[in-house]
Scaffold this active site. Structure first.
Site, mmCIF file in Angstrom:
data_model
loop_
_atom_site.group_PDB
_atom_site.id
_atom_site.type_symbol
_atom_site.label_atom_id
_atom_site.label_comp_id
_atom_site.label_asym_id
_atom_site.label_seq_id
_atom_site.Cartn_x
_atom_site.Cartn_y
_atom_site.Cartn_z
ATOM 1 N N ASN A 43 47.770 8.839 23.849
ATOM 2 C CA ASN A 43 47.297 7.686 23.083
ATOM 3 C C ASN A 43 45.799 7.531 23.344
ATOM 4 O O ASN A 43 45.342 7.678 24.475
ATOM 5 C CB ASN A 43 48.025 6.412 23.511
ATOM 6 C CG ASN A 43 49.521 6.507 23.293
ATOM 7 O OD1 ASN A 43 49.983 7.177 22.378
ATOM 8 N ND2 ASN A 43 50.280 5.851 24.143
ATOM 9 N N GLN A 50 46.856 2.776 23.126
ATOM 10 C CA GLN A 50 46.568 3.039 24.535
ATOM 11 C C GLN A 50 46.533 1.727 25.288
ATOM 12 O O GLN A 50 45.836 0.789 24.899
ATOM 13 C CB GLN A 50 45.237 3.773 24.691
ATOM 14 C CG GLN A 50 44.953 4.175 26.125
ATOM 15 C CD GLN A 50 43.681 5.003 26.257
ATOM 16 O OE1 GLN A 50 42.938 5.207 25.298
ATOM 17 N NE2 GLN A 50 43.437 5.481 27.466
ATOM 18 N N HIS A 56 45.810 10.301 30.438
ATOM 19 C CA HIS A 56 47.100 10.806 30.874
ATOM 20 C C HIS A 56 47.895 11.183 29.630
ATOM 21 O O HIS A 56 47.510 10.845 28.522
ATOM 22 C CB HIS A 56 47.864 9.744 31.686
ATOM 23 C CG HIS A 56 48.214 8.529 30.908
ATOM 24 N ND1 HIS A 56 47.279 7.549 30.574
ATOM 25 C CD2 HIS A 56 49.383 8.123 30.359
ATOM 26 C CE1 HIS A 56 47.877 6.605 29.875
ATOM 27 N NE2 HIS A 56 49.155 6.932 29.722
#
Length: 70
Positions: A43, A50, A56
């Site tokens: 994201n 996000q 990540h």
């Protein structure tokens, strides 16, 4: 571990870091028994949903995924 924080995908400058993330994700998927396939999700930003501003990725698997996602 990056030497400096990377808040989101659009801030990445080193391509080798992204390759490393993909390789680790593939190893993780294998270790979790996802031989039939999996999806990787990153994201990016508010409109990308996000919520944790540290680069990540998510390994999703264990069931049939649909398309389009979301």
């Amino acid at each position: 571990i990056p030497k400096r924080p990377i808040p989101r995908l659009s801030c990445v400058e080193a391509q080798d870091l992204l390759g490393h993330l993909m390789v680790v994700a593939a190893r993780t998927a294998k270790a979790q028994g996802l031989e039939d396939g999996y999806r990787l999700v990153i994201n990016d930003g508010k409109h990308g949903a996000q919520s944790v501003y540290h680069l990540h990725l998510h390994v999703l698997g264990g069931r049939q995924m649909g398309w389009p996602p979301g």
